[in-house]
Design a protein around this motif. Structure first.
Motif, short mmCIF file in Angstrom:
data_model
loop_
_atom_site.label_atom_id
_atom_site.label_comp_id
_atom_site.label_asym_id
_atom_site.label_seq_id
_atom_site.Cartn_x
_atom_site.Cartn_y
_atom_site.Cartn_z
N HIS A 236 0.83 -1.21 0.00
CA HIS A 236 0.00 0.00 0.00
C HIS A 236 0.87 1.25 0.00
CE1 HIS A 236 -2.28 3.26 2.00
NE2 HIS A 236 -3.28 2.80 1.26
N GLN A 239 2.35 1.71 -3.36
CA GLN A 239 1.33 2.19 -4.29
C GLN A 239 1.04 3.66 -4.05
OE1 GLN A 239 -1.82 -0.77 -3.61
NE2 GLN A 239 -1.56 -1.44 -5.71
N LYS A 243 1.60 6.66 -6.56
CA LYS A 243 0.56 7.62 -6.93
C LYS A 243 1.02 9.05 -6.69
CE LYS A 243 -3.35 4.54 -6.05
NZ LYS A 243 -4.55 4.29 -5.20
N GLU A 385 2.98 0.19 -11.45
CA GLU A 385 1.67 0.10 -10.81
C GLU A 385 1.05 -1.27 -11.03
OE1 GLU A 385 -2.43 2.75 -10.50
OE2 GLU A 385 -1.10 2.97 -12.21
N GLN A 386 1.18 -1.82 -12.24
CA GLN A 386 0.66 -3.16 -12.51
C GLN A 386 1.37 -4.20 -11.66
OE1 GLN A 386 1.15 -3.66 -16.71
NE2 GLN A 386 -0.55 -2.28 -17.26
N ASP A 389 0.13 -3.91 -8.20
CA ASP A 389 -1.24 -4.42 -8.12
C ASP A 389 -1.24 -5.95 -8.04
OD1 ASP A 389 -4.09 -3.67 -8.14
OD2 ASP A 389 -4.15 -4.86 -9.97
N ARG A 390 -0.33 -6.57 -8.80
CA ARG A 390 -0.20 -8.03 -8.71
C ARG A 390 0.27 -8.43 -7.32
NH1 ARG A 390 1.87 -7.44 -14.05
NH2 ARG A 390 4.01 -7.44 -13.24
N ARG A 392 -0.26 -6.77 -4.61
CA ARG A 392 -1.38 -6.54 -3.69
C ARG A 392 -2.36 -7.71 -3.74
NH1 ARG A 392 -6.34 -5.22 -4.52
NH2 ARG A 392 -5.95 -4.76 -6.72
N LYS A 393 -2.70 -8.16 -4.95
CA LYS A 393 -3.64 -9.28 -5.09
C LYS A 393 -3.05 -10.55 -4.49
CE LYS A 393 -5.97 -7.50 -9.22
NZ LYS A 393 -6.23 -7.70 -10.66
#
Length: 443
Positions: A236, A239, A243, A385-386, A389-390, A392-393
């Motif tokens: 987080h 990320q 951002k 970011e991708q 995101d991976r 994070r998932k």
């Protein structure tokens, strides 16, 4: 199994003997001894050895009931209970009066957790014990039988207390216990108490192990959840930092482009101001240039170099007359004197316009470079970011699996729990005793 033989077993005072059976080949006693010696220590190797030896014996030997019972005892010792139960059932059907076969049948049903079969046999026995007591028959003094039944009753009221209703267990115990004399009753009670105490000790140890393991697994779960939480927070934070970086770079790019736009606008304003200054000066210059007279020397030098440029006679005469009467050189020098400051101003102003145009090109190039760099940065940040995101998932999925996974129990606890409700834990099969009895009875 027929229930009639059970009553017969209750009134017998000793272990009935096998009837003598002729064996055509071999010494049954030595065969029984060798077979049981092979099976003394439970292992896959010994099981296979006992099976090979038994099936290698002559058919006449394998038809001997004493040897068949020895083989069943060997299978029980090697924990092959289902195969042993089939053989005990066969022998029981052939000789229902033998008490130890009934005992083995009940033992196997309890050891294999076959509640229905075991309770059927035990309840039939209890049902026949009551008439035996009511008929005021002689009390049974078989301590071995009493010890076994005491262990059975202790098992029903202890490890199997959740499988058998307490009232049923008490009823069975009352009926069975009442048929024995004082000595046998004492053996009955000792065996029942021994089972109860062992069950209590094993249950306490199992509960302590379960609690310790639960706390350990809970701590492990909490540690894993905390680690997952830290990993999620790290993702987080990354990320959010990404951002913020995207926002800052976009803001910086927009600010730079806006600044360049302002500079271009200011530059255009400056150029328009210069052009506004240039316009009247250019008009003055053009007006003065228009007042200049032709210089006859130009025609002389030009025609000398190139006769084809020689003007017509009329023009030549006019030039001579103008030169003679108006002296154009003096005239033009006066105009040039007026032109000089105007041309100087125009030159300076036009140089400034050229510089502004060059600066404009530089600003436009920088604006394009800024936009290109911003798009490139956006692409790189999108890739990051991708990836985040991976991550994070992955962390979220791992956390969900962790929380959904039950705390469960270790193989050790499962083995302990299985041992707690296994009849053989409390009443082991009397292999050595049966071996001794078989060898003493065999020919």
């Amino acid at each position: 199994m027929q229930s009639g033989w059970i009553l017969l077993a209750l009134v017998s005072l000793g272990w009935p003997m096998y009837a003598a059976e002729a064996v055509a080949e071999g010494d049954v006693r030595s065969q029984i001894e060798h077979l049981l010696n092979l099976a003394t220590e439970p292992s896959t190797k010994n099981l296979q050895a006992a099976k090979r030896y038994y099936h290698s014996l002559p058919a006449a030997s394998r038809d001997d009931r004493q040897l068949q019972y020895a083989y069943a005892a060997a299978l029980i010792r090697q924990r092959h209970l289902h195969e042993a139960a089939e053989l005990i059932d066969k022998l029981t059907d052939e000789q229902p009066q033998l008490v130890f076969l009934w005992r083995d049948r009940v033992w196997l049903a309890l050891a294999m957790g076959q509640k229905t079969a075991a309770m059927t046999e035990i309840e039939q026995l209890a049902a026949h014990a009551r008439p035996h007591q009511a008929a005021d028959r002689e009390l049974i003094g078989d301590s071995e039988l009493a010890e076994f039944l005491g262990g059975v009753c202790g098992f029903l009221s202890g490890p199997w207390e959740r499988k058998v209703r307490r009232a049923d267990a008490e009823k069975i115990e009352d009926h069975l216990r009442a048929i024995f004399n004082d000595e046998a009753t004492a053996a009955f009670d000792r065996s029942k108490t021994k089972v109860a105490e062992r069950y209590k000790a094993l249950l306490k140890a199992h509960e302590e192990h379960s609690e310790a393991e639960f706390h350990a697994r809970t701590n492990e779960r909490q540690a894993a959840e905390q680690a997952a939480g830290r990993a999620a927070q790290q993702v987080h934070d990354k990320q959010q930092a990404l951002k913020d970086k995207q926002k800052k770079r976009t803001t910086d790019a927009k600010a730079r482009v806006a600044d360049l736009d302002r500079q271009l606008k200011n530059l255009d304003d400056e150029r328009q101001a210069l052009l506004t200054k240039i316009a009247p000066l250019e008009a003055q210059r053009a007006a003065l240039v228009g007042q200049m007279l032709p210089d006859p020397r130009f025609y002389i030098m030009a025609t000398a170099a190139n006769p084809s440029l020689r003007p017509p006679p009329a023009v030549a005469d006019l030039a001579v007359r103008y030169n003679h009467y108006f002296r154009p050189g003096y005239h033009n020098r006066a105009i040039m004197k007026k032109l000089a400051p105007i041309v100087a101003q125009l030159t300076t102003l036009e140089a400034q316009v050229v510089a502004l145009n060059q600066h404009e090109q530089e600003l436009q190039f920088e604006q394009q470079a800024t936009d290109f760099k911003h798009q490139l940065d956006v692409g790189k940040l999108a890739v990051k970011e991708q990836a985040l995101d991976r991550d994070r998932k992955r962390v979220e999925n791992g956390t969900r699996r962790l929380r959904a996974k039950p705390l469960g129990s270790s193989p050790r606890l499962r083995a302990e729990a299985e041992q707690l409700t296994n009849f053989s834990t409390y009443v082991p099969f009397p292999f050595e005793r049966e071996k001794k009895r078989l060898l003493s009875e065999a020919r």
